[in-house]
Design a protein around this motif. Structure first.
Motif, short mmCIF file in Angstrom:
data_model
loop_
_atom_site.label_atom_id
_atom_site.label_comp_id
_atom_site.label_asym_id
_atom_site.label_seq_id
_atom_site.Cartn_x
_atom_site.Cartn_y
_atom_site.Cartn_z
N LYS A 61 -2.17 2.28 0.03
CA LYS A 61 -3.16 2.73 -1.01
C LYS A 61 -2.36 4.02 -1.75
N PHE A 62 -1.70 4.70 -0.93
CA PHE A 62 -0.88 6.11 -1.35
C PHE A 62 0.04 5.58 -2.23
N TRP A 63 0.83 4.58 -1.60
CA TRP A 63 1.98 4.17 -2.54
C TRP A 63 1.52 3.45 -3.74
N ASN A 64 0.53 2.78 -3.75
CA ASN A 64 0.13 2.21 -4.94
C ASN A 64 -0.38 3.12 -6.01
N PHE A 65 -0.98 4.26 -5.57
CA PHE A 65 -1.38 5.25 -6.47
C PHE A 65 -0.11 5.82 -7.03
N VAL A 66 1.18 5.99 -6.20
CA VAL A 66 2.33 6.39 -7.07
C VAL A 66 2.79 5.51 -7.79
N LYS A 67 2.83 4.17 -7.47
CA LYS A 67 3.31 3.11 -8.33
C LYS A 67 2.59 3.11 -9.60
N LYS A 68 1.28 3.00 -9.67
CA LYS A 68 0.48 3.11 -10.83
C LYS A 68 0.60 4.45 -11.63
N GLU A 69 0.88 5.39 -11.13
CA GLU A 69 1.09 6.67 -11.95
C GLU A 69 2.40 6.54 -12.63
N LEU A 70 3.48 6.17 -11.79
CA LEU A 70 4.91 6.13 -12.31
C LEU A 70 5.08 5.18 -13.29
N GLN A 71 4.36 4.10 -13.32
CA GLN A 71 4.35 3.20 -14.54
C GLN A 71 4.28 3.78 -15.91
N THR A 72 3.45 4.79 -16.03
CA THR A 72 3.27 5.53 -17.15
C THR A 72 4.67 6.23 -17.64
N TYR A 73 5.56 6.40 -16.67
CA TYR A 73 6.77 7.37 -17.27
C TYR A 73 7.80 6.15 -17.34
N ALA A 74 7.67 4.70 -17.10
CA ALA A 74 8.59 4.12 -17.35
C ALA A 74 8.84 3.62 -18.91
N THR A 75 10.21 3.72 -18.94
CA THR A 75 10.49 3.51 -20.58
C THR A 75 10.95 2.06 -21.06
N ASP A 76 11.16 1.32 -20.37
CA ASP A 76 11.02 -0.24 -20.34
C ASP A 76 10.63 -1.09 -19.39
N GLU A 77 10.67 -2.36 -19.56
CA GLU A 77 10.13 -3.22 -18.29
C GLU A 77 11.05 -3.35 -17.33
N VAL A 78 12.38 -3.00 -17.63
CA VAL A 78 13.35 -3.10 -16.31
C VAL A 78 13.21 -1.77 -15.52
N ALA A 79 12.94 -0.74 -16.19
CA ALA A 79 12.74 0.52 -15.30
C ALA A 79 11.26 0.25 -14.61
N ALA A 80 10.48 -0.19 -15.33
CA ALA A 80 9.03 -0.52 -14.45
C ALA A 80 9.15 -0.99 -13.12
N ALA A 81 9.88 -2.48 -13.41
CA ALA A 81 10.26 -3.14 -12.24
C ALA A 81 11.08 -2.51 -11.23
N LYS A 82 11.96 -1.75 -11.54
CA LYS A 82 12.64 -0.98 -10.58
C LYS A 82 11.66 -0.15 -9.76
N THR A 83 10.92 0.61 -10.30
CA THR A 83 10.01 1.56 -9.94
C THR A 83 8.96 0.79 -9.19
N ALA A 84 8.67 -0.11 -9.42
CA ALA A 84 7.59 -0.93 -8.66
C ALA A 84 8.20 -1.39 -7.50
N ALA A 85 9.51 -1.86 -7.46
CA ALA A 85 10.17 -2.42 -6.46
C ALA A 85 10.27 -1.17 -5.25
N LYS A 86 10.49 -0.26 -5.71
CA LYS A 86 10.95 1.01 -4.73
C LYS A 86 9.56 1.38 -4.16
N MET A 87 8.70 1.34 -4.95
CA MET A 87 7.25 1.96 -4.33
C MET A 87 6.87 0.86 -3.39
N ASP A 88 7.09 -0.48 -3.63
CA ASP A 88 6.81 -1.29 -2.53
C ASP A 88 7.43 -1.31 -1.33
N SER A 89 8.71 -1.03 -1.49
CA SER A 89 9.65 -0.69 -0.19
C SER A 89 9.09 0.48 0.69
#
Length: 200
Positions: A61-89
Motif C-alpha cells: 500500500k505504501f509503495w502504491n501511494f508513492v507510485k500514484k503520487e509520482l505519476q503527477t510528476y512524470a513528463t511523458d508516458e516513458v517516464a511514467a512507466a519507468k517510475t511505476a516499474a521502480k515502485m513495483d520493484s
C-alpha cells in the motif's frame, strides 16, 4: 585487518532486486528492528527515532501511494512507466520501515537546553541516520537485502492519515527490504588521500 564489525559494514550494500523469499517471520524481524533502533545512539539519549514497520499488504500500500503520487510528476508516458516499474520493484520486497523523528522531543530539548537549540534538529538527523544504518546492517546479518529511499515529503500526509501517525513524527526515510534476488553492482571508492587527514 580482521574485524567482524568492519566486515559486516563492508558487505552491507544497496540491493534493488528484492522479493519475499525470506525464512524469517514478521515477528522475528519486528523484534530485530525494534531492538536495533532502541540500541542506536541519540543526542542526550533523547531516543527521538520512531519507526513504522510495514509488511504484506500494508507494505505494498505504501509503495502504491508513492507510485500514484509520482505519476503527477512524470513528463511523458516513458517516464511514467519507468517510475511505476521502480515502485513495483520496491513493492516486490517483503517489507518497509518508515523512519521518523519525533519533533516534540527535539523541541523539548531546544527549550530545556537553549544554548544548543539550533543544534538539536541537526543532531536528530544524526540519530535517525544511525538508526537507519544500524537497522540496514542488522537486516544484512540475516541475509536480507535493502535499499534506503527518500520519498518524503510527497507522501507524508497520506502516511500520517493512513496509519494514524502522530503529527509531531517527521518522516525522514524509507528502508525497503526482502530477499536478495540479484547482487549489488561493484562498489568503487575514491582514494583515502582525498577523504582523510591523519596527524600524529
Amino acid at each position: 585487518m580482521a574485524n567482524e564489525f568492519l566486515n559486516l559494514i563492508e558487505q552491507r550494500r544497496t540491493i534493488y532486486a528484492l522479493a519475499k523469499n525470506v525464512k524469517q517471520t514478521p515477528e522475528y524481524l519486528t523484534d530485530l528492528i525494534q531492538r536495533t533502533i532502541r540500541e542506536s545512539p541519540s543526542s542526550f539519549n533523547s531516543q527521538s527515532s520512531r519507526a513504522v514497520i510495514l509488511f504484506n499488504a500494508e507494505h505494498k500500500k505504501f509503495w502504491n501511494f508513492v507510485k500514484k503520487e509520482l505519476q503527477t510528476y512524470a513528463t511523458d508516458e516513458v517516464a511514467a512507466a519507468k517510475t511505476a516499474a521502480k515502485m513495483d520493484s520496491f513493492a516486490a520486497g517483503l517489507g518497509t520501515i518508515l523512519f521518523f523523528e519525533d519533533m516534540s522531543v527535539v523541541e523539548d530539548l531546544q527549550t530545556r537546553f537553549a544554548l544548543y537549540a539550533e543544534n538539536f534538529p541537526i543532531w536528530a538527523e544524526h540519530s535517525t541516520a544511525m538508526a537507519q544504518f544500524a537497522t540496514w546492517t542488522a537486516l544484512h546479518t540475516e541475509g536480507l537485502g535493502a535499499s534506503l529511499q527518500h520519498y518524503n515529503p510527497i507522501v507524508d500526509e497520506q502516511v500520517h492519515n493512513e496509519w494514524d501517525i502522530p503529527k509531531n513524527w517527521k518522516l525522514r526515510a524509507q528502508l525497503v527490504f526482502g530477499s536478495i534476488e540479484a547482487e549489488a553492482k561493484e562498489k568503487t571508492y575514491i582514494e583515502n588521500a582525498e577523504r582523510f587527514r591523519v596527524f600524529q
